[in-house]
Scaffold this motif. Structure first.
Motif, PDB file in Angstrom:
ATOM      1  N   GLY A 242     -12.619 -46.306  28.881  1.00  0.00           N
ATOM      2  CA  GLY A 242     -11.443 -45.955  29.376  1.00  0.00           C
ATOM      3  C   GLY A 242     -11.808 -45.012  30.702  1.00  0.00           C
ATOM      4  O   GLY A 242     -10.740 -44.830  31.401  1.00  0.00           O
ATOM      5  N   HIS A 243     -13.025 -44.562  30.914  1.00  0.00           N
ATOM      6  CA  HIS A 243     -13.206 -44.163  32.155  1.00  0.00           C
ATOM      7  C   HIS A 243     -13.000 -45.041  33.369  1.00  0.00           C
ATOM      8  O   HIS A 243     -12.613 -44.642  34.688  1.00  0.00           O
ATOM      9  CB  HIS A 243     -14.578 -43.792  32.181  1.00  0.00           C
ATOM     10  N   LEU A 244     -12.927 -46.467  33.200  1.00  0.00           N
ATOM     11  CA  LEU A 244     -12.664 -47.409  34.147  1.00  0.00           C
ATOM     12  C   LEU A 244     -11.306 -47.091  34.702  1.00  0.00           C
ATOM     13  O   LEU A 244     -11.066 -47.237  35.921  1.00  0.00           O
ATOM     14  CB  LEU A 244     -12.648 -48.610  33.562  1.00  0.00           C
ATOM     15  N   ILE A 245     -10.297 -46.583  33.958  1.00  0.00           N
ATOM     16  CA  ILE A 245      -8.833 -46.650  34.548  1.00  0.00           C
ATOM     17  C   ILE A 245      -8.845 -45.350  35.731  1.00  0.00           C
ATOM     18  O   ILE A 245      -8.419 -45.395  36.646  1.00  0.00           O
ATOM     19  CB  ILE A 245      -8.024 -46.094  33.309  1.00  0.00           C
ATOM     20  N   ALA A 246      -9.625 -44.364  35.158  1.00  0.00           N
ATOM     21  CA  ALA A 246      -9.851 -43.183  36.249  1.00  0.00           C
ATOM     22  C   ALA A 246     -10.452 -43.510  37.498  1.00  0.00           C
ATOM     23  O   ALA A 246      -9.936 -43.177  38.637  1.00  0.00           O
ATOM     24  CB  ALA A 246     -10.413 -42.002  35.511  1.00  0.00           C
ATOM     25  N   GLU A 247     -11.564 -44.417  37.274  1.00  0.00           N
ATOM     26  CA  GLU A 247     -12.175 -44.788  38.494  1.00  0.00           C
ATOM     27  C   GLU A 247     -11.582 -45.635  39.264  1.00  0.00           C
ATOM     28  O   GLU A 247     -11.383 -45.437  40.627  1.00  0.00           O
ATOM     29  CB  GLU A 247     -13.604 -45.476  37.892  1.00  0.00           C
ATOM     30  N   VAL A 248     -10.660 -46.656  38.935  1.00  0.00           N
ATOM     31  CA  VAL A 248      -9.907 -47.541  39.623  1.00  0.00           C
ATOM     32  C   VAL A 248      -8.684 -46.722  40.315  1.00  0.00           C
ATOM     33  O   VAL A 248      -8.231 -46.971  41.109  1.00  0.00           O
ATOM     34  CB  VAL A 248      -9.362 -48.752  38.641  1.00  0.00           C
ATOM     35  N   LEU A 249      -8.164 -45.891  39.368  1.00  0.00           N
ATOM     36  CA  LEU A 249      -7.192 -45.041  39.901  1.00  0.00           C
ATOM     37  C   LEU A 249      -7.502 -44.219  41.119  1.00  0.00           C
ATOM     38  O   LEU A 249      -6.985 -44.105  42.077  1.00  0.00           O
ATOM     39  CB  LEU A 249      -6.462 -44.204  38.835  1.00  0.00           C
ATOM     40  N   ALA A 250      -8.510 -43.545  41.303  1.00  0.00           N
ATOM     41  CA  ALA A 250      -9.084 -42.813  42.159  1.00  0.00           C
ATOM     42  C   ALA A 250      -9.449 -43.609  43.275  1.00  0.00           C
ATOM     43  O   ALA A 250      -9.007 -43.292  44.524  1.00  0.00           O
ATOM     44  CB  ALA A 250     -10.501 -42.097  41.751  1.00  0.00           C
ATOM     45  N   GLU A 251      -9.937 -44.921  43.218  1.00  0.00           N
ATOM     46  CA  GLU A 251     -10.220 -45.837  44.418  1.00  0.00           C
ATOM     47  C   GLU A 251      -8.903 -46.269  44.858  1.00  0.00           C
ATOM     48  O   GLU A 251      -8.626 -46.140  46.178  1.00  0.00           O
ATOM     49  CB  GLU A 251     -10.933 -47.038  44.056  1.00  0.00           C
ATOM     50  N   ALA A 252      -7.879 -46.429  44.245  1.00  0.00           N
ATOM     51  CA  ALA A 252      -6.642 -47.095  44.443  1.00  0.00           C
ATOM     52  C   ALA A 252      -5.777 -45.892  45.315  1.00  0.00           C
ATOM     53  O   ALA A 252      -5.316 -46.329  46.513  1.00  0.00           O
ATOM     54  CB  ALA A 252      -5.766 -47.591  43.441  1.00  0.00           C
ATOM     55  N   LEU A 253      -5.784 -44.724  45.032  1.00  0.00           N
ATOM     56  CA  LEU A 253      -5.278 -43.356  45.506  1.00  0.00           C
ATOM     57  C   LEU A 253      -6.328 -42.968  46.801  1.00  0.00           C
ATOM     58  O   LEU A 253      -5.615 -42.186  47.324  1.00  0.00           O
ATOM     59  CB  LEU A 253      -5.171 -42.372  44.693  1.00  0.00           C
ATOM     60  N   ARG A 254      -7.314 -43.691  46.983  1.00  0.00           N
ATOM     61  CA  ARG A 254      -8.260 -43.163  47.961  1.00  0.00           C
ATOM     62  C   ARG A 254      -8.588 -41.559  47.955  1.00  0.00           C
ATOM     63  O   ARG A 254      -8.579 -40.886  48.986  1.00  0.00           O
ATOM     64  CB  ARG A 254      -7.922 -43.378  49.356  1.00  0.00           C
ATOM     65  N   LEU A 255      -8.808 -41.020  46.684  1.00  0.00           N
ATOM     66  CA  LEU A 255      -9.172 -39.779  46.503  1.00  0.00           C
ATOM     67  C   LEU A 255     -10.803 -39.412  46.649  1.00  0.00           C
ATOM     68  O   LEU A 255     -11.544 -40.181  46.296  1.00  0.00           O
ATOM     69  CB  LEU A 255      -8.763 -39.255  44.997  1.00  0.00           C
ATOM     70  N   ARG A 256     -10.976 -38.414  47.179  1.00  0.00           N
ATOM     71  CA  ARG A 256     -12.496 -37.783  46.870  1.00  0.00           C
ATOM     72  C   ARG A 256     -12.890 -37.856  45.493  1.00  0.00           C
ATOM     73  O   ARG A 256     -12.105 -37.383  44.591  1.00  0.00           O
ATOM     74  CB  ARG A 256     -12.693 -36.528  47.872  1.00  0.00           C
ATOM     75  N   PRO A 257     -14.152 -38.288  45.248  1.00  0.00           N
ATOM     76  CA  PRO A 257     -14.921 -38.168  43.922  1.00  0.00           C
ATOM     77  C   PRO A 257     -14.487 -37.088  43.236  1.00  0.00           C
ATOM     78  O   PRO A 257     -14.364 -36.894  41.994  1.00  0.00           O
ATOM     79  CB  PRO A 257     -16.225 -38.600  44.378  1.00  0.00           C
ATOM     80  N   ASP A 258     -14.852 -35.741  43.796  1.00  0.00           N
ATOM     81  CA  ASP A 258     -14.596 -34.541  43.203  1.00  0.00           C
ATOM     82  C   ASP A 258     -13.183 -34.263  43.020  1.00  0.00           C
ATOM     83  O   ASP A 258     -12.977 -33.702  41.914  1.00  0.00           O
ATOM     84  CB  ASP A 258     -15.292 -33.318  44.128  1.00  0.00           C
ATOM     85  N   ASP A 259     -12.335 -34.515  43.838  1.00  0.00           N
ATOM     86  CA  ASP A 259     -10.757 -34.381  43.361  1.00  0.00           C
ATOM     87  C   ASP A 259     -10.397 -35.276  42.254  1.00  0.00           C
ATOM     88  O   ASP A 259      -9.642 -34.999  41.231  1.00  0.00           O
ATOM     89  CB  ASP A 259      -9.939 -34.606  44.488  1.00  0.00           C
ATOM     90  N   ALA A 260     -10.904 -36.572  42.268  1.00  0.00           N
ATOM     91  CA  ALA A 260     -10.549 -37.544  41.249  1.00  0.00           C
ATOM     92  C   ALA A 260     -11.065 -37.120  39.974  1.00  0.00           C
ATOM     93  O   ALA A 260     -10.223 -36.968  38.782  1.00  0.00           O
ATOM     94  CB  ALA A 260     -11.185 -38.973  41.425  1.00  0.00           C
ATOM     95  N   ALA A 261     -12.239 -36.261  39.935  1.00  0.00           N
ATOM     96  CA  ALA A 261     -12.886 -35.993  38.554  1.00  0.00           C
ATOM     97  C   ALA A 261     -12.150 -34.870  37.982  1.00  0.00           C
ATOM     98  O   ALA A 261     -11.925 -34.823  36.828  1.00  0.00           O
ATOM     99  CB  ALA A 261     -14.463 -35.861  38.799  1.00  0.00           C
ATOM    100  N   ARG A 262     -11.657 -33.823  39.008  1.00  0.00           N
ATOM    101  CA  ARG A 262     -11.147 -32.766  38.395  1.00  0.00           C
ATOM    102  C   ARG A 262      -9.772 -33.070  37.972  1.00  0.00           C
ATOM    103  O   ARG A 262      -9.381 -32.304  37.045  1.00  0.00           O
ATOM    104  CB  ARG A 262     -10.971 -31.816  39.862  1.00  0.00           C
ATOM    105  N   LEU A 263      -9.042 -33.804  38.602  1.00  0.00           N
ATOM    106  CA  LEU A 263      -7.687 -34.022  38.253  1.00  0.00           C
ATOM    107  C   LEU A 263      -7.529 -35.056  36.831  1.00  0.00           C
ATOM    108  O   LEU A 263      -6.755 -34.898  35.990  1.00  0.00           O
ATOM    109  CB  LEU A 263      -6.781 -34.757  39.307  1.00  0.00           C
ATOM    110  N   ALA A 264      -8.663 -36.265  36.894  1.00  0.00           N
ATOM    111  CA  ALA A 264      -8.636 -36.809  35.592  1.00  0.00           C
ATOM    112  C   ALA A 264      -8.926 -36.254  34.513  1.00  0.00           C
ATOM    113  O   ALA A 264      -8.524 -36.678  33.254  1.00  0.00           O
ATOM    114  CB  ALA A 264      -9.438 -37.851  35.994  1.00  0.00           C
ATOM    115  N   THR A 265      -9.851 -35.273  34.607  1.00  0.00           N
ATOM    116  CA  THR A 265     -10.012 -34.497  33.271  1.00  0.00           C
ATOM    117  C   THR A 265      -9.491 -33.248  33.083  1.00  0.00           C
ATOM    118  O   THR A 265      -9.914 -32.389  32.090  1.00  0.00           O
ATOM    119  CB  THR A 265     -11.672 -34.152  33.513  1.00  0.00           C
ATOM    120  N   GLU A 266      -8.415 -32.930  34.022  1.00  0.00           N
ATOM    121  CA  GLU A 266      -7.716 -31.438  33.475  1.00  0.00           C
ATOM    122  C   GLU A 266      -7.313 -31.412  32.302  1.00  0.00           C
ATOM    123  O   GLU A 266      -6.601 -32.410  31.753  1.00  0.00           O
ATOM    124  CB  GLU A 266      -6.765 -31.268  34.683  1.00  0.00           C
ATOM    125  N   PRO A 267      -7.533 -30.349  31.468  1.00  0.00           N
ATOM    126  CA  PRO A 267      -6.858 -30.234  29.889  1.00  0.00           C
ATOM    127  C   PRO A 267      -5.561 -30.711  29.657  1.00  0.00           C
ATOM    128  O   PRO A 267      -5.269 -31.405  28.671  1.00  0.00           O
ATOM    129  CB  PRO A 267      -7.503 -29.042  29.599  1.00  0.00           C
TER     130      PRO A 267
END
Length: 374
Positions: A242-267
């Motif tokens: 399941g984590h693969l979706i967030a990783e590819v999504l972050a790369e596709a959107l060219r998000l900084r890793p910290d931004d991607a992690a914060r947004l993908a895991t927001e409750p």
């Protein structure tokens, strides 16, 4: 209030009665009488000024602050008394700076620029703030000042001051809450505070952004969703990916890793949905991605339905705008090289640190001691 009621000799005699210091009581009584009386003759006002100025030099901070609170809303208060109170320490000057109708503008500017946070916050609470003062206050470094300004519904926040406050509010929940409570602000301008907002305010932010004129997506956001869709398909048939979706999504959107992690895991799951919509993933695939990549949300049918509705009702452009605001991309994209002056060109700025007139200087403890001994 006249000599027949409160003669100076009587006040002096009472102040020394039985060795008790009744001066704090006397200054409060004098001020109560002054405020309560509808009209004063010039002689009465001068008499009050004479008595109170003498007492202010010898009574405690608490007594002086009480006088300031009583006079703060009375425009008839003698100018010399007001100047003396403004020149006092913050606990005394704050009520005057916050409420006195005829507080000199140059004094307010000086206190915002050179004063402490309590004094600047007092100015920020005024109902008659002009554009120069608002700009200065919006760039203050103290959160108390910013929160006070944001909570002041009489302060008309222009685009510059509002943008400054929103930027500071990203990591300041109390300031964010104060801004989000204001119904007079453009909800779209608060998109950077989306994660601080409740469901109703979030919906208002999306609606405000959707109402803006249509514009083409920037090149970064116009990339297709195929890599993300492929990641969703792979994760659907491979357990624990399941984590693969967030990783590819972050790369596709060219998000900084910290931004991607914060947004993908927001409750709430909303930023994850907005990331998917921003890249162009259709609502039906958003549902599948949620069930795979958000295991803590998947068991709740209500939450899943709410997020699916969010995906169905949020355009790609709106999702991009919110995502850009949350990551700071919107600020970087709209940053203008021009300088925004803190003062109107027609205004006159008092130089920060300029010497104050003698009437505005705070009396030293040594001077007060000498007056008491005298």
């Amino acid at each position: 209030m006249s000599d027949d009621i409160l003669p100076l000799e009587t006040l002096e005699r009472l102040s020394r009665r039985d060795g008790l210091d009744t001066r704090p009581i006397l200054i409060r009584v004098l001020t109560d009488l002054f405020v309560q009386k509808a009209d004063h003759s010039a002689e009465e006002t001068a008499r009050y000024e004479e008595l109170v100025l003498g007492l202010l030099d010898v009574v405690s901070v608490e007594a002086r602050a009480a006088v300031a609170r009583k006079l703060a809303d009375d425009h008839r208060a003698p100018a010399a008394v007001i100047e003396r109170l403004i020149a006092d320490e913050a606990a005394v000057s704050a009520p005057i700076l916050a409420r006195f109708p005829d507080a000199p503008r140059h004094v307010l500017l000086a206190r915002v620029m050179d004063g402490g946070p309590v004094e600047a916050a007092a100015v920020a609470s005024r109902r008659d703030l002009d554009a120069d003062l608002i700009r200065l206050l919006a760039h203050n470094r103290d959160e108390l000042v910013l929160e006070t300004l944001a909570a002041n519904l009489a302060a008309r926040l222009g685009s510059g001051p509002l943008a400054s406050l929103v930027e500071r509010a990203r990591g300041a929940p109390a300031l964010a809450a104060a801004l989000l409570r204001r119904e007079d602000l453009d909800a779209g301008a608060l998109a950077a505070l989306y994660l601080h907002a409740g469901p109703t305010r979030r919906a208002e932010i999306r609606e405000a952004l959707a109402a803006r004129p249509a514009r083409p997506l920037p090149a970064r956001a116009s990339r297709n969703a195929e890599p993300v869709e492929a990641a969703i398909a792979e994760a659907a048939v491979s357990e624990g990916k399941g984590h693969l979706i967030a990783e590819v999504l972050a790369e596709a959107l060219r998000l900084r890793p910290d931004d991607a992690a914060r947004l993908a895991t927001e409750p709430s799951g909303e930023p994850f949905v907005l990331m998917l919509r921003s890249i162009g993933v259709e609502p039906d695939l958003v549902t599948r991605a949620l069930l795979i990549a958000q295991p803590e949300i998947a068991p709740s049918v209500v939450r899943v339905f709410d997020l699916v509705e969010l995906a169905e009702t949020t355009s790609r452009a709106v999702a991009h705008d919110i995502l850009a605001a949350l990551t700071g991309e919107a600020d970087r994209a709209s940053a203008a090289p021009r300088h925004e002056p803190l003062f109107e060109q027609s205004g006159v700025m008092e130089r920060a640190g300029a010497a104050r007139p003698a009437s505005q200087r705070r009396p030293s403890a040594r001077g007060a001691d000498q007056r008491q001994r005298g």
